[in-house]
Design an enzyme around this catalytic site. Structure first.
Site: not given
Length: 388
Positions: A109, A129, A133, A184, A238, A316, A359
């Site tokens: 995307e 990815c 996370c 990444e 971070l 989000n 995001c």
């Protein structure tokens, strides 16, 4: 000529494209000149073709009117200009556009974000990815493969062609590119760096190095390599003020902790002109996870030796996520603490969340082939910087 958007039905019905021709979108200017040398041509011919490709979004050699007919014929025999196709488009009420782009049998995307004074394109670097996370939708899809140069710069090319075709609608041209889409970027340096070189090249898209930003979660060896390869703006994902929280929400921290990461960031700042002496710190605001005033004080202390500005990102949501978005009041208190220490602090405006383009919401369509392997390597062996 309007830009055709391939429907999902068209894409599924089309046979896989197999070609032995060189896709010129895979070549930065140095590689393009080497290619033209093999054809017995002078380097300026490569520059001419690149100008047609990127200044005019031209993918037809016959339209390159300052290239002689013999060379055009030769190029048609051995080369092509083939960008990945858009298979779905969604438009937000705020003007944001999200494109699903076919890369082989999967999708990534790309997001176009117009503002009054700029238009930013958010570009993907991988199919999925591997970093896992916890607050990011892309990470939940797993990881399949790195994107090729043509699939990365092809997102910019395709978007520029669509926006150019839509000039009558008043859309702004692309002024900024952020490597903040799926993946990444530092785990795909071999393809990301040549793609960014084309973004910066005067015969490519001609963007300022301050307007091309790479965001990373902290692959430290690759960050050190990046500083020796190219100079672009740097954004740091971070998201936590200490290792305890970051170990949980950004698992790569178990391999390269905050101290190690920030030391590499400072080394990059020392090599870079694009950052004007400071980087951007990205900090997603998770309700009662990392958004307390005590966390703000910890963050300020943590960053005292790292020249930076801080972007606070309201989280989000996506289905199945275990977090909540911080309230405006908690974000405001957090921001005021940071500003009291003298940090430039910005609360990022959420764009495109009604089409899952904000995001952390990009997901695409990923066949997860290597997620478990990458997870084991993150917990034990060093992560190599791999190409396609």
């Amino acid at each position: 000529m309007s830009e055709h958007i391939v429907t999902p039905e068209d894409a599924s019905a089309a046979p896989a494209i197999k070609s032995e021709k060189i896709n010129l979108l895979d070549l930065n200017r140095q590689a393009m000149r080497e290619f033209f040398k093999t054809l017995g041509e002078k380097p300026f011919r490569a520059d001419q073709v690149m100008k047609w490709m990127y200044h005019y979004c031209c993918d037809d050699f016959d339209e390159m009117t300052d290239i002689n007919k013999v060379l055009r014929g030769k190029l048609k025999e051995v080369a092509e200009i083939r960008a990945p196709e858009v298979v779905e488009e969604q438009r937000s009420s705020d003007g944001t556009i999200k494109w699903a782009i076919a890369v082989g049998d999967q999708r990534v995307e790309t997001v176009y974000i117009p503002e009054d004074d700029r238009a930013t394109l958010c570009v993907s670097s991988q199919v999925g990815c591997a970093l896992e996370c916890k607050f990011c939708s892309t990470a939940q899809q797993g990881f399949n493969r790195n994107l090729r140069v043509s699939e990365i710069i092809g997102q910019v090319w395709r978007a520029a062609k669509i926006i150019g075709a839509a000039k009558v609608t008043g859309q702004r041209p692309i002024t900024n590119v952020v490597m903040m889409g799926m993946g990444e970027p530092l785990l795909n340096l071999t393809n990301v760096v040549p793609a960014m070189e084309i973004m910066l090249d005067d015969f490519g898209f001609g963007l300022s190095k301050r307007r091309v930003t790479l965001s990373t979660s902290g692959v430290v060896p690759a960050l050190d390599k990046l500083g020796d390869m190219i100079d672009v703006a740097l954004a740091i994902s971070l998201h936590a003020p200490n290792d305890e929280i970051r170990d949980e929400i950004v698992p790569i921290n178990k391999k390269y902790n905050i101290e190690t990461f920030l030391a590499a960031v400072r080394r990059y700042i020392g090599k870079s002109n694009a950052n004007q002496g400071r980087v951007t710190i990205e900090y997603v605001m998770l309700d009662h996870v990392n958004d307390g005033t005590e966390h703000a004080h910890q963050l300020a202390e943590l960053l005292k030796d790292t020249p930076c500005k801080i972007n606070l990102i309201p989280w989000n949501p996506f289905p199945g996520a275990p977090y909540g978005r911080s309230s405006n009041s908690r974000i405001d208190r957090f921001s005021k603490v940071l500003m009291s220490y003298g940090f430039t602090t910005i609360v990022r405006k959420t764009r495109g969340d009604d089409i899952d383009a904000a995001c952390g919401q990009l997901a695409g369509d990923v066949i997860d082939r290597t997620k478990r392997t990458m997870r084991k390597r993150m917990q034990g062996e060093p992560i190599a910087v791999k190409a396609v």
